[in-house]
Design a protein around this motif. Sequence first.
Motif, PDB file in Angstrom:
ATOM      1  N   MET A   1      32.388  44.051  47.323  1.00  0.00           N
ATOM      2  CA  MET A   1      33.561  43.300  47.687  1.00  0.00           C
ATOM      3  C   MET A   1      34.717  43.628  46.754  1.00  0.00           C
ATOM      4  N   ALA A   2      34.429  43.918  45.500  1.00  0.00           N
ATOM      5  CA  ALA A   2      35.483  44.230  44.543  1.00  0.00           C
ATOM      6  C   ALA A   2      36.285  45.451  45.000  1.00  0.00           C
ATOM      7  N   ASN A   3      35.587  46.470  45.493  1.00  0.00           N
ATOM      8  CA  ASN A   3      36.304  47.674  45.919  1.00  0.00           C
ATOM      9  C   ASN A   3      37.162  47.418  47.160  1.00  0.00           C
ATOM     10  N   ILE A   4      36.751  46.510  48.022  1.00  0.00           N
ATOM     11  CA  ILE A   4      37.553  46.165  49.198  1.00  0.00           C
ATOM     12  C   ILE A   4      38.837  45.465  48.765  1.00  0.00           C
ATOM     13  N   LEU A   5      38.733  44.591  47.759  1.00  0.00           N
ATOM     14  CA  LEU A   5      39.903  43.859  47.265  1.00  0.00           C
ATOM     15  C   LEU A   5      40.745  44.690  46.305  1.00  0.00           C
ATOM     16  N   GLY A   6      40.210  45.827  45.868  1.00  0.00           N
ATOM     17  CA  GLY A   6      40.948  46.685  44.941  1.00  0.00           C
ATOM     18  C   GLY A   6      40.946  46.145  43.512  1.00  0.00           C
ATOM     19  N   ILE A   7      39.875  45.473  43.140  1.00  0.00           N
ATOM     20  CA  ILE A   7      39.748  44.923  41.797  1.00  0.00           C
ATOM     21  C   ILE A   7      38.417  45.365  41.209  1.00  0.00           C
ATOM     22  N   THR A   8      38.260  45.146  39.918  1.00  0.00           N
ATOM     23  CA  THR A   8      36.991  45.508  39.284  1.00  0.00           C
ATOM     24  C   THR A   8      35.983  44.381  39.472  1.00  0.00           C
ATOM     25  N   THR A   9      34.722  44.696  39.244  1.00  0.00           N
ATOM     26  CA  THR A   9      33.687  43.660  39.334  1.00  0.00           C
ATOM     27  C   THR A   9      33.885  42.617  38.244  1.00  0.00           C
ATOM     28  N   GLN A  10      34.410  43.016  37.092  1.00  0.00           N
ATOM     29  CA  GLN A  10      34.699  42.058  36.018  1.00  0.00           C
ATOM     30  C   GLN A  10      35.753  41.056  36.477  1.00  0.00           C
ATOM     31  N   THR A  11      36.800  41.527  37.147  1.00  0.00           N
ATOM     32  CA  THR A  11      37.834  40.625  37.668  1.00  0.00           C
ATOM     33  C   THR A  11      37.235  39.678  38.689  1.00  0.00           C
TER      34      THR A  11
END
Length: 85
Positions: free
Chosen positions: A1-11
Amino acid sequence: MANILGITTQTLRVYEDEGRIPFFRSEGGHRLVKREALLAFLGYKGIFVDDTQQQKRDVIYTRVSSQEQKAKGDLDRQAMHIIET
């Protein structure tokens, strides 16, 4: 899901800790989110726009490689095939 939102997994983890996205855990420990919660978050971020009130249209795209194919009617046949399907 992080890659879909364009954020890191940490974020994504920070968003969970801050309560921005309410996750629940699967038996295997994976983060899961309900559809309604995800749509609310996307709306908050301005990523998702509810367009259910807008008129929608279908678009048909066809093409041929040469003028000869166009002259033979291949382009029209493609469009009619899509419409009939």
